[in-house]
Design a protein around this motif. Structure first.
Motif, PDB file in Angstrom:
ATOM      1  N   UNK A 122      -9.103  -1.725  -0.195  1.00  0.00           N
ATOM      2  CA  UNK A 122     -10.007  -2.854   0.094  1.00  0.00           C
ATOM      3  C   UNK A 122      -9.480  -4.186  -0.436  1.00  0.00           C
ATOM      4  N   UNK A 123      -8.781  -4.151  -1.576  1.00  0.00           N
ATOM      5  CA  UNK A 123      -8.208  -5.402  -2.105  1.00  0.00           C
ATOM      6  C   UNK A 123      -7.161  -5.970  -1.150  1.00  0.00           C
ATOM      7  N   UNK A 124      -6.256  -5.135  -0.630  1.00  0.00           N
ATOM      8  CA  UNK A 124      -5.237  -5.603   0.307  1.00  0.00           C
ATOM      9  C   UNK A 124      -5.864  -6.082   1.611  1.00  0.00           C
ATOM     10  N   UNK A 125      -6.940  -5.435   2.038  1.00  0.00           N
ATOM     11  CA  UNK A 125      -7.661  -5.905   3.226  1.00  0.00           C
ATOM     12  C   UNK A 125      -8.235  -7.300   2.997  1.00  0.00           C
ATOM     13  N   UNK A 126      -8.817  -7.502   1.820  1.00  0.00           N
ATOM     14  CA  UNK A 126      -9.367  -8.825   1.496  1.00  0.00           C
ATOM     15  C   UNK A 126      -8.256  -9.868   1.390  1.00  0.00           C
ATOM     16  N   UNK A 127      -7.072  -9.460   0.898  1.00  0.00           N
ATOM     17  CA  UNK A 127      -5.938 -10.389   0.797  1.00  0.00           C
ATOM     18  C   UNK A 127      -5.465 -10.820   2.183  1.00  0.00           C
ATOM     19  N   UNK A 128      -5.418  -9.865   3.137  1.00  0.00           N
ATOM     20  CA  UNK A 128      -4.997 -10.209   4.494  1.00  0.00           C
ATOM     21  C   UNK A 128      -6.014 -11.135   5.158  1.00  0.00           C
ATOM     22  N   UNK A 129      -7.300 -10.851   4.984  1.00  0.00           N
ATOM     23  CA  UNK A 129      -8.325 -11.721   5.559  1.00  0.00           C
ATOM     24  C   UNK A 129      -8.294 -13.104   4.915  1.00  0.00           C
ATOM     25  N   UNK A 161       0.830  -1.206   0.000  1.00  0.00           N
ATOM     26  CA  UNK A 161       0.000   0.000   0.000  1.00  0.00           C
ATOM     27  C   UNK A 161       0.868   1.261   0.000  1.00  0.00           C
ATOM     28  N   UNK A 162       1.908   1.272   0.825  1.00  0.00           N
ATOM     29  CA  UNK A 162       2.764   2.459   0.917  1.00  0.00           C
ATOM     30  C   UNK A 162       3.573   2.674  -0.359  1.00  0.00           C
ATOM     31  N   UNK A 163       3.903   1.573  -1.045  1.00  0.00           N
ATOM     32  CA  UNK A 163       4.731   1.660  -2.258  1.00  0.00           C
ATOM     33  C   UNK A 163       3.901   1.501  -3.532  1.00  0.00           C
ATOM     34  N   UNK A 164       2.585   1.720  -3.429  1.00  0.00           N
ATOM     35  CA  UNK A 164       1.709   1.429  -4.563  1.00  0.00           C
ATOM     36  C   UNK A 164       2.064   2.251  -5.805  1.00  0.00           C
ATOM     37  N   UNK A 165       2.393   3.527  -5.638  1.00  0.00           N
ATOM     38  CA  UNK A 165       2.696   4.371  -6.806  1.00  0.00           C
ATOM     39  C   UNK A 165       3.950   3.911  -7.522  1.00  0.00           C
ATOM     40  N   UNK A 200     -14.840  -5.590  -1.547  1.00  0.00           N
ATOM     41  CA  UNK A 200     -15.698  -5.601  -0.360  1.00  0.00           C
ATOM     42  C   UNK A 200     -16.502  -6.903  -0.274  1.00  0.00           C
ATOM     43  N   UNK A 201     -16.919  -7.442  -1.428  1.00  0.00           N
ATOM     44  CA  UNK A 201     -17.614  -8.730  -1.431  1.00  0.00           C
ATOM     45  C   UNK A 201     -16.706  -9.835  -0.896  1.00  0.00           C
ATOM     46  N   UNK A 202     -15.431  -9.802  -1.286  1.00  0.00           N
ATOM     47  CA  UNK A 202     -14.474 -10.794  -0.799  1.00  0.00           C
ATOM     48  C   UNK A 202     -14.237 -10.641   0.695  1.00  0.00           C
TER      49      UNK A 202
END
Length: 419
Positions: free
Chosen positions: A116-123, A90-94, A174-176
């Motif tokens: 939200x994608x990275x949140x779903x990846x962690x979950x 997330x911090x290095x996304x650019x 968000x669905x994931x």
């Protein structure tokens, strides 16, 4: 595990279909997450393999308490590592998007989608570690059923979040998130009910246990991380041909995952059989078993490839968001699926070598496949004939890798027989 894996791949394919309805740019933005997602999955699979091996070993030695505390340490350490990686991405996304060759017009889509994608990846990692602990205790039914349930829930929630709530591309993530939360609630309630998970630093020597996890997971993690690294480089190469090429590449990658799902299930089922025969020193039966698996995979994957080739005129227009992406996908489905047989052989040989106690040979198979066969063939093909040449490069690279993997396995088996 097969039903669970099929459901998992199906929801990823359905995800891509819904996102393609939003247009080419959201689908291209999704394409740039695929290599990073492979890196994250590689880390969690490596830790999951360590969890299954160490916990089952402790159970077999009659150390149920040790297995319980090891499970707690695996979840804590694995989730911490995954969180650190997601935060760094997330911090290095650019800079990462610039390195992958993303156009400036895609940045608004990636900016809204990546958190939200990275949140779903962690979950997803949190849920995966629960599945690993359950399998280590001999329960494979619940993880498979949970994979099916979460995948179906994800597919049902996709149109609700993407279209009804008007969230667009982030709606898929968000669905994931919701599906993973439901799956984690089911898995961890079952694990805690059976007392398979606990964390108490006073009951477990943390440093030696972490060292055991690292020793066991490192080779497997390295093998899993290399496809993600190669995917980063391949995505960078494809990005040079524009957003439509990336969109078609993302759809093709989903088709590939769906096509090799039975091979994935087989790579989970084959090692216990090979391990038992190897433990009994029945090496001839090991080789006979591997031959059966290889013949099955080649026949199956050639049949799937012929199906994709025959139906590409119907599937590509239904999946592609625009005409240019459709042309790229048609070319992909003509050349690439025929190589899935050789890719399946590579995957089997990595799994078998790990089961035979040759983890570094498995790492070498993965390394040579990606960085000697696959990526150079992509680059040469793209240089000669643009995207069509790149797809032919995928075909030739995977074929060369399949032959190489088979020969390395045979050499390793001969060394074991001589020893």
């Amino acid at each position: 595990m097969l039903f669970g894996a099929v459901a998992l791949m199906s929801f990823q394919l359905v995800d891509s279909i819904f996102i393609s309805m939003l247009g080419m740019q959201p689908l291209a933005a999704l394409g740039f997450t695929l290599p990073l997602q492979q890196l994250l999955i590689g880390v969690q699979i490596g830790i999951g393999i360590a969890a299954t091996a160490l916990i089952s070993r402790a159970i077999g030695a009659g150390k149920a308490e040790h297995a319980k505390y090891m499970g707690g340490l695996v979840v804590l350490a694995g989730c911490s590592v995954s969180l650190i990686l997601c935060t760094l991405i997330w911090l290095l996304r650019t800079p990462l998007l610039d390195a992958l060759g993303a156009d400036a017009e895609l940045l608004p889509y990636t900016e809204s989608y990546w958190l939200p994608w990275l949140t779903s990846a962690w979950l997803g990692a949190f849920l995966y570690f629960a599945n690993s602990i359950s399998r280590a205790h001999g329960d494979t039914r619940l993880p498979g059923l949970t994979m099916v349930l979460t995948s179906i829930l994800n597919m049902l929630l996709d149109p609700l979040f993407i279209f009804t709530f008007g969230l667009g591309l982030p709606g898929a993530a968000y669905a994931t998130i919701v599906a993973c939360l439901v799956g984690a609630a089911i898995m961890y309630s079952r694990i805690l009910k059976h007392h398979w998970l606990a964390f108490d630093p006073g009951k477990l020597a943390i440093a030696p246990a972490l060292l055991d996890i690292a020793k066991t997971s490192a080779p497997a993690m390295l093998s899993q991380l290399m496809p993600g690294t190669a995917s980063l480089l391949a995505t960078r190469l494809v990005a040079g041909f524009g957003g439509s090429a990336i969109a078609a590449w993302a759809l093709g990658s989903r088709l590939e995952l769906f096509s090799i799902v039975i091979v994935l299930a087989l790579t989970m089922a084959l090692p216990p059989m090979v391990g038992r025969l190897f433990g009994a020193r029945q090496l001839e039966r090991v080789h006979s078993l591997v031959l059966i698996a290889v013949r099955f995979v080649i026949g199956l994957q050639l049949t799937i490839a012929l199906f994709w080739m025959a139906t590409r005129w119907l599937i590509a227009p239904a999946l592609a968001p625009d005409q240019e992406s459709e042309l790229y996908l048609l070319s992909y489905m003509l050349w690439v699926p025929i190589s899935y047989a050789a890719l399946g052989v590579c995957m089997l040989m990595v799994s078998v070598c790990n089961a035979l106690g040759m983890p570094m040979r498995a790492v070498w198979i993965s390394t040579l496949r990606l960085f000697v066969c696959y990526l150079p063939a992509l680059w040469v093909g793209a240089s000669i004939a643009d995207m069509s040449g790149l797809y032919i490069g995928v075909l030739l690279g995977n074929l060369a890798a399949g032959l190489l993997a088979w020969n390395l396995y045979k050499q390793g088996l001969q060394h074991i027989q001589q020893a």
